[in-house]
Structures are given as structure tokens and as C-alpha cells.
Design a protein around this motif. Structure first.
Motif, PDB file in Angstrom:
ATOM      1  N   UNK A 386       0.832  -1.207   0.000  1.00  0.00           N
ATOM      2  CA  UNK A 386       0.000   0.000   0.000  1.00  0.00           C
ATOM      3  C   UNK A 386       0.864   1.254   0.000  1.00  0.00           C
ATOM      4  N   UNK A 387       1.943   1.234   0.790  1.00  0.00           N
ATOM      5  CA  UNK A 387       2.839   2.390   0.841  1.00  0.00           C
ATOM      6  C   UNK A 387       3.486   2.645  -0.516  1.00  0.00           C
ATOM      7  N   UNK A 388       3.912   1.563  -1.196  1.00  0.00           N
ATOM      8  CA  UNK A 388       4.534   1.712  -2.516  1.00  0.00           C
ATOM      9  C   UNK A 388       3.539   2.314  -3.496  1.00  0.00           C
ATOM     10  N   UNK A 389       2.302   1.811  -3.493  1.00  0.00           N
ATOM     11  CA  UNK A 389       1.285   2.297  -4.434  1.00  0.00           C
ATOM     12  C   UNK A 389       0.935   3.745  -4.151  1.00  0.00           C
ATOM     13  N   UNK A 390       0.807   4.107  -2.871  1.00  0.00           N
ATOM     14  CA  UNK A 390       0.479   5.488  -2.526  1.00  0.00           C
ATOM     15  C   UNK A 390       1.555   6.470  -2.982  1.00  0.00           C
ATOM     16  N   UNK A 391       2.781   6.001  -3.079  1.00  0.00           N
ATOM     17  CA  UNK A 391       3.864   6.894  -3.476  1.00  0.00           C
ATOM     18  C   UNK A 391       4.241   6.806  -4.942  1.00  0.00           C
ATOM     19  N   UNK A 392       3.484   6.031  -5.746  1.00  0.00           N
ATOM     20  CA  UNK A 392       3.841   5.838  -7.146  1.00  0.00           C
ATOM     21  C   UNK A 392       2.612   6.078  -8.022  1.00  0.00           C
ATOM     22  N   UNK A 393       2.598   7.210  -8.724  1.00  0.00           N
ATOM     23  CA  UNK A 393       1.447   7.559  -9.551  1.00  0.00           C
ATOM     24  C   UNK A 393       1.294   6.614 -10.739  1.00  0.00           C
ATOM     25  N   UNK A 394       2.395   6.065 -11.230  1.00  0.00           N
ATOM     26  CA  UNK A 394       2.286   5.110 -12.333  1.00  0.00           C
ATOM     27  C   UNK A 394       1.557   3.854 -11.874  1.00  0.00           C
ATOM     28  N   UNK A 395       1.914   3.343 -10.684  1.00  0.00           N
ATOM     29  CA  UNK A 395       1.228   2.159 -10.160  1.00  0.00           C
ATOM     30  C   UNK A 395      -0.262   2.429  -9.973  1.00  0.00           C
ATOM     31  N   UNK A 396      -0.600   3.612  -9.477  1.00  0.00           N
ATOM     32  CA  UNK A 396      -2.008   3.964  -9.292  1.00  0.00           C
ATOM     33  C   UNK A 396      -2.741   3.988 -10.627  1.00  0.00           C
ATOM     34  N   UNK A 397      -2.080   4.519 -11.660  1.00  0.00           N
ATOM     35  CA  UNK A 397      -2.719   4.595 -12.976  1.00  0.00           C
ATOM     36  C   UNK A 397      -2.918   3.200 -13.572  1.00  0.00           C
ATOM     37  N   UNK A 398      -1.926   2.319 -13.407  1.00  0.00           N
ATOM     38  CA  UNK A 398      -2.060   0.948 -13.900  1.00  0.00           C
ATOM     39  C   UNK A 398      -3.239   0.253 -13.214  1.00  0.00           C
ATOM     40  N   UNK A 400      -5.836   1.680 -11.909  1.00  0.00           N
ATOM     41  CA  UNK A 400      -7.073   2.290 -12.404  1.00  0.00           C
ATOM     42  C   UNK A 400      -7.487   1.665 -13.730  1.00  0.00           C
ATOM     43  N   UNK A 401      -6.524   1.465 -14.613  1.00  0.00           N
ATOM     44  CA  UNK A 401      -6.837   0.809 -15.888  1.00  0.00           C
ATOM     45  C   UNK A 401      -7.291  -0.631 -15.664  1.00  0.00           C
ATOM     46  N   UNK A 402      -6.583  -1.357 -14.796  1.00  0.00           N
ATOM     47  CA  UNK A 402      -6.911  -2.767 -14.572  1.00  0.00           C
ATOM     48  C   UNK A 402      -8.293  -2.930 -13.959  1.00  0.00           C
ATOM     49  N   UNK A 424      -2.514   9.200 -21.243  1.00  0.00           N
ATOM     50  CA  UNK A 424      -3.835   9.777 -21.477  1.00  0.00           C
ATOM     51  C   UNK A 424      -4.767   9.511 -20.309  1.00  0.00           C
ATOM     52  N   UNK A 425      -4.666   8.297 -19.747  1.00  0.00           N
ATOM     53  CA  UNK A 425      -5.529   7.951 -18.617  1.00  0.00           C
ATOM     54  C   UNK A 425      -5.224   8.822 -17.410  1.00  0.00           C
ATOM     55  N   UNK A 426      -3.935   9.088 -17.162  1.00  0.00           N
ATOM     56  CA  UNK A 426      -3.582   9.935 -16.025  1.00  0.00           C
ATOM     57  C   UNK A 426      -4.033  11.380 -16.272  1.00  0.00           C
ATOM     58  N   UNK A 427      -3.814  11.891 -17.473  1.00  0.00           N
ATOM     59  CA  UNK A 427      -4.160  13.288 -17.760  1.00  0.00           C
ATOM     60  C   UNK A 427      -5.659  13.506 -17.697  1.00  0.00           C
TER      61      UNK A 427
END
Length: 491
Positions: A386-398, A400-402, A424-427
Motif C-alpha cells: 500500500x505504501x509503494x502504491x500510494x507513493x507511485x502515480x504510475x502504479x495507481x494509474x495501472x 485504475x486501468x486494470x 492519457x488515462x492519467x491526464x
């Protein structure tokens, strides 16, 4: 007697040295000297201000009436001894913990008389190891441990936990598993990260843990500025404890990963053109701090969060450490008793966890005591994800897509295609600017996703890379949950 009939000084020194010391080399070619019958070995080229072999040789020559010799004679004698030792069989040297014969493990107590603890399958005892079984290497960081107390009935563990401010029983079980792991020379253990609010005693708790292994002189250190200084500090002791971390650079994070699970470094030998020497290292690490910011996923797999809470009653440092020093022999004895029980316990190895050896040790601890360390370890890894995901916007975006994918669905694109899609998904419709550190090329995206693989897999998203005739691709899969096996009817 004519000058020609006199024995050269270098010959006198060489004869004395070979009669009183055993010389051998390690795999990397370093030559060590070991006084006959004593388990402690010193490198013959050590130039330390205290305790070098050159000094002990000079003192022995003087006290035994052989004579006092100048530096040239000593150098010539040591050059010859070193050359002769390079033809001998190799033998490793160890700091603090070493494997022994018959499945035994040795713990160096740091005593002048060489007495050590031998942990074997049926118990432990205090003895001086055979120099050909164990060679101890000591540095200025090797402190002396007290003689452990026998038959404590677990009293020392209770006394230790009373002094530490661990927040939960699960945290206590993980701390115990780590301590048991520190007594195993071949078991990689994750790095405890002592966290908690200000005033929770993180530094004090860290000192208490490492001093069980390193003695009362063991202490915390400031984090080195670079990897080379960190490796130098690690090589000089067994447990390395870094205090008050607030930020981890990528280079320092990678170095910590290597130290926890083991690595080798190759450097050019000084004063040579092409010679190199190898430095292998794997050591227990301990960290303290309130927050280190963004944690890289590969380091997260090697951390062991231990949360502390503020004590209800404050005590002076003098009172606290006086009591700790008094109970340390009992604490060490209880830890040795527990280690014997844990190693004798049978348990399955959880193969899905990154540090499977430590997970197996937690399972053995549970089998021996019923503490629930393995479940606590799994929960701690989940929190770190959870800590890694909270600090990584790329992981959060992946993720979100999944979330929009069907269970069992797999999607395949080139890394450049994935970069465009995730950007595009992040923007979004608001056209938010991409954050600092966002991948700029498909290659960078592919490398980032490979590093995030364990974290994303823990959240049900698999990332795979491959190649077809058309080129390279990245595949994202949301696997369907495995069906539960029906239990056969009773009766």
C-alpha cells in the motif's frame, strides 16, 4: 662468530612466526595469521593502530627474548610468509556468526579468550572453537557479549519486551523472528524498520535489538552518503543499524537491497594497474525513522516494519540502560534457547513470498511457539505494498486501468502504446500535466513496470514482457480468482 655465520633477522622472524602462528588465505587471496590454538585471525597486512598482526608479532618476539627488529627485516619476513601462505588451502573468516561442523552455528562473544557459543541441533553450549573449524575476524566494531545464562525458561524474552515499546504482539513476534534469523549465517533476513510517533523510543529500541547480537558497544549510525561508504561500514560488523532515516536515494535503496539478500562487488586493487579484489557481503540491516518517503518496490519486499508506541511511563537513560545491561545475559540465553527450538521445528516453506527463507523461519517460530509470526509478516508486506502504491502515480494509474478489465482478460500492446494510453488515462479530460518522474519513453516504462511487478501482482495485476515477429510487447493480465475446492461431505 663471523657475520656470515649469523642467522639473518628475517629468518629469525620467519621461524618464530611459523612456530607460533598459523597462516592461511581466504578465497579472495587475503592472507591471515592465527595464533596457535586461538580462533581469532588477523590479516597480516593490517595497518591498524591497534591489534594488527605486525604488532602482535613484534610483541611476541620481544617478550620471548628473540629480539627487537627493524621495519625492513619485518617487511621481508612478512613478504615471505605471505608468499608461502598463498600456496595453502583456502579458509573463510567470519564476523560474529559462522557455520560449524555437523549443522552447528557459532556466535562470537568477542572475548579475548576466544570463548564462543556453539548452537547445535540439541542445544547450545559455550566453548572455544577449533581454529580449523571457525576463524573469527574482529574489527573495532566487534563488541564483547556477556556469557549467556542457561535454562532461563523464556524469562529473558519477557524482560526484553517489557523494555521495548512495540505496539502489538504481532510486532513482538516479528522482532523475535528477526533476532533468531540474525544468528543464522546463511538465512537472509529483511531489514527491520522501526517506526512510530516522536518519543516512541525508536532509537532506543533499535539499540536494544542490535546489542543482543553486538554487545553494549553496538550503536546506531547516520546513513552514509553513498554506496561505497555504506558497504565499508557493513563489512566491518555483523548487524548494521542506520538511525533517523528521512529519505532514501535510489542508489542507497538499491545498495540496501543488495546487502539484505547478498551481492558481490569487484574493485581495483590499490597500487596496481589491473588487479582486482572481490568484496562479498550479506548482512542484517536495521533502520529507524518516522517516514522515509517513497519506498521503491524492491526494497519494500526486504523491509520488516516494527511499529512502536510512546511509553506511558518515562525513565532516565541511565536507569534504562543499567537494567538492560543487567538482564542482557538472561536475554541472550533465552534467545539461544528459542533459536534451538525454532530450528528443530518442522514447517512448510511459503514459496510465494520474496524472502522465502525468512518466511520459513516465521513458520518454524509459529510451530515452536504459536505466536503467529507468518501471518504478521504477510500483513506487513501487504501494508508495504500500500505504501509503494500510494507513493507511485504510475502504479495507481495501472491499477485504475486494470479495474476496468474483466477477470481473466489479458491486454497486449507495445511499450510505446502502453505509455501513450497510461499517459492519457492519467491526464484525463482535465488534461492534467504529467508529474515529475513520469516515464518518457517506452523503454523507461517497461523498466518501471518490471520493478513494480511484485507490487502489482499483490493487487491482482500481472505484467509480462515478450517478443513476437512484430516486435516487443507488454501484456497486462487480470487473472480470474482460483476456484475454491469443495470440501467432501461428512459421513
Amino acid at each position: 662468530m663471523s657475520e656470515d655465520d649469523k642467522t639473518p633477522a628475517r629468518q629469525l622472524i620467519t621461524d618464530y612466526a611459523q612456530a607460533h602462528f598459523r597462516y592461511f588465505r581466504t578465497v579472495d587471496g587475503t592472507v591471515y595469521a592465527q595464533k596457535n590454538g586461538h580462533p581469532v585471525a588477523r590479516p597480516i597486512r593490517s595497518q591498524g593502530t591497534t591489534g594488527s598482526h605486525r604488532q602482535e608479532l613484534m610483541v611476541g618476539l620481544f617478550k620471548d627474548g628473540v629480539g627487537v627488529f627493524n621495519g625492513t627485516a619485518l617487511k621481508e619476513a612478512l613478504d615471505l610468509i605471505e608468499a608461502l601462505a598463498l600456496t595453502e588451502n583456502t579458509q573463510p573468516v567470519h564476523i560474529r556468526v559462522a557455520p560449524g561442523y555437523g549443522g552447528a552455528t557459532w556466535l562470537d562473544l568477542g572475548r579475548d579468550d576466544g570463548q564462543s557459543v556453539r548452537i547445535h541441533p540439541t542445544g547450545w553450549d559455550i566453548a572455544t572453537p577449533d581454529p580449523r573449524e571457525v576463524c573469527w575476524r574482529r574489527t573495532q566494531l566487534t563488541g564483547e557479549l556477556p556469557l549467556p545464562v542457561k535454562d532461563t525458561n523464556g524469562k529473558g524474552i519477557d524482560l526484553l519486551m517489557r523494555l521495548c515499546n512495540f505496539a502489538t504482539a504481532d510486532t513482538e513476534s516479528l522482532a523475535l523472528a528477526w533476532l533468531v534469523g540474525c544468528l543464522g549465517p546463511s538465512v537472509p533476513v529483511p531489514a527491520p524498520f522501526l517506526t512510530g510517533p516522536q518519543g516512541a523510543g525508536k532509537s532506543t529500541g533499535g539499540r536494544m535489538l542490535i546489542r543482543i547480537i553486538e554487545g553494549m558497544s553496538g550503536d546506531l549510525r547516520r546513513a552514509p552518503k553513498d554506496e561505497e561508504n555504506l558497504i565499508s561500514a557493513v563489512a566491518a560488523g555483523w548487524v548494521t543499524a542506520l538511525d533517523n532515516l528521512s529519505h532514501l536515494t535510489p542508489a542507497l535503496s538499491d545498495a540496501m537491497c543488495c546487502i539484505v539478500t547478498g551481492a558481490e562487488n569487484v574493485k581495483r586493487a590499490l597500487f596496481t594497474d589491473g588487479d582486482v579484489f572481490r568484496v562479498g557481503y550479506r548482512r542484517p540491516l536495521l533502520l529507524t525513522g518516522i517516514d522515509v518517503g517513497v519506498i521503491r518496490p524492491d526494497l519494500a519486499e526486504r523491509l520488516l516494519p516494527l511499529r512502536l508506541e510512546r511509553p506511558k511511563v518515562r525513565r532516565t537513560e541511565a536507569e534504562l540502560w543499567a537494567e538492560y545491561e543487567e538482564i542482557l545475559p538472561v536475554v541472550l540465553g533465552s534467545l539461544l534457547d528459542l533459536t534451538v527450538k525454532v530450528r528443530a521445528a518442522e514447517a512448510e516453506t511459503p514459496t510465494e513470498l520474496r524472502m522465502a527463507d525468512f518466511a520459513h523461519l516465521c513458520a518454524q517460530l509459529d510451530a515452536a511457539t504459536g505466536l503467529g509470526a507468518l501471518a504478521a509478516y504477510r500483513a506487513s508486506l501487504d501494508d508495504l505494498n500500500d505504501d509503494v502504491i500510494e507513493g507511485d502515480l504510475l502504479a495507481q494509474t495501472v491499477l485504475t486501468h486494470a479495474a476496468g478489465m474483466q477477470e481473466g482478460e489479458a491486454q497486449r500492446m507495445t511499450s510505446t502504446g502502453w505509455l501513450a494510453h497510461l499517459s492519457d488515462l492519467y491526464s484525463g479530460e482535465e488534461l492534467r500535466p504529467l508529474p515529475k518522474g513520469w516515464p518518457t519513453t517506452g523503454k523507461v516504462l517497461s523498466d518501471r513496470l518490471k520493478r513494480l511487478q511484485p507490487t502489482l501482482a499483490a493487487r491482482g495485476v500481472l505484467i509480462d514482457a515478450g517478443r513476437t515477429k512484430e516486435g516487443r510487447y507488454l501484456e497486462m493480465t487480470r487473472p480470474a480468482p482460483e476456484p475454491e475446492h469443495e470440501q467432501p461431505p461428512l459421513g
